[in-house]
Design an enzyme around this catalytic site. Structure first.
Site, short mmCIF file in Angstrom:
data_model
loop_
_atom_site.label_atom_id
_atom_site.label_comp_id
_atom_site.label_asym_id
_atom_site.label_seq_id
_atom_site.Cartn_x
_atom_site.Cartn_y
_atom_site.Cartn_z
CD1 TRP A 190 4.24 3.12 -4.91
CD2 TRP A 190 3.54 2.51 -6.97
NE1 TRP A 190 5.43 2.76 -5.71
CE2 TRP A 190 4.92 2.58 -6.92
CE3 TRP A 190 2.68 2.33 -7.88
CZ2 TRP A 190 5.34 2.14 -8.23
CZ3 TRP A 190 3.52 2.01 -9.12
CH2 TRP A 190 4.60 2.00 -9.20
CG ASP A 205 -2.01 -6.86 -4.51
OD1 ASP A 205 -2.08 -8.42 -4.41
OD2 ASP A 205 -1.27 -6.20 -4.62
CG ASP A 240 -6.32 -12.35 -10.47
OD1 ASP A 240 -5.79 -11.11 -11.11
OD2 ASP A 240 -5.89 -13.27 -10.71
N GLY A 269 0.74 -1.14 -0.20
CA GLY A 269 -0.03 0.08 0.06
C GLY A 269 0.78 1.33 -0.05
CE LYS A 287 7.38 -3.94 -9.93
NZ LYS A 287 7.39 -4.84 -8.92
CG ASP A 329 5.07 -2.00 -8.00
OD1 ASP A 329 5.78 -2.06 -8.89
OD2 ASP A 329 5.30 -2.17 -6.67
#
Length: 239
Positions: free
Chosen positions: A83, A104, A120, A81, A184, A144
């Protein structure tokens, strides 16, 4: 993102201290020692961030100014958490006026001003739930996400690239005009189709490797700035 303590130095160790545990495997001991001695880990604990990853986002923003003026932010692969903490601060998000949505599949402790979905991102219901949670059109989508590693470089790269592609498509579908997208990725070649799609939809697309990313890591970030907006059906027919 790897799960981490919410805040505070729970190891009770000082920077540069060695880890001694005869029962621990050498590789685990080496990882723990590196983690304890990592200056970004120390800074995260001192400044109240849940993970060192906070400084990757802050460093990218220092150069590219993606957080400035953001009113609503969606955080993909958000756990633990850090970000989302930054996103809530820059948007002024509160529990009464949610402006940050985080998702997440890992469990994530609650954060003030952040609507957290334990789900998901590849779940078909995720996009709609995120838009509902953030309460409006986002100015910034940050990701990320990385697939769990298998130890096989090519496989890991392909699986993470798939997440990048899905996140990019989501960003194009939900961002407001002028919005930004950060994801990412791993060194080893960004798929041409993904780069072409981003360049078609954003005014600037660059690769970034912040100093907070470990030097030996293949991790880097793909930043797409200045979303051009979606073509309406009539415009597409004229083109």
């Amino acid at each position: 993102m790897t799960k981490a303590p919410i805040a505070g130095n729970r190891t009770g160790r000082k920077l540069g201290q060695r880890v001694k545990n005869k029962k621990m495997k050498a590789s685990s001991r080496q990882w723990l020692q590196r983690h304890i001695n990592d200056p970004y880990v120390q800074r995260a604990q001192l400044e109240g961030y849940r993970a060192r990853a906070a400084f990757k986002l802050l460093e990218i923003d220092e150069k590219h100014h993606i957080l400035r003026g953001a009113k609503r932010i969606i955080d993909l692969g958000a756990a633990p958490g850090s970000w989302s903490q930054i996103a809530a601060k820059v948007t002024g998000s509160t529990d009464e006026d949610i402006r940050v949505a985080a998702i997440d599949f890992l469990e994530m402790a609650q954060l003030p001003g952040v609507k957290i979905l334990q789900l998901d991102f590849l779940d078909p219901t995720a996009p709609e739930k995120l838009l509902e949670a953030v309460g409006g059109t986002p100015d910034l989508v940050i990701s990320d996400m990385a697939a769990p590693t298998t130890g096989h470089h090519r496989t890991d790269h392909l699986r993470t690239m798939h997440l990048c592609e899905v996140a990019a498509q989501f960003a194009v579908e939900v961002l407001g005009e002028g919005g930004h997208f950060l994801t990412k990725t791993f060194q080893g070649g960004t798929e041409r189709e993904l780069l072409a799609m981003l360049k078609q939809n954003f005014r600037q697309v660059v690769h970034v490797k912040p100093n907070a990313s470990r030097a030996e890591s293949v991790e880097m970030f793909l930043l797409a700035k200045g979303f051009k907006g979606r073509k309406v059906e009539g415009d597409a027919e004229k083109a």
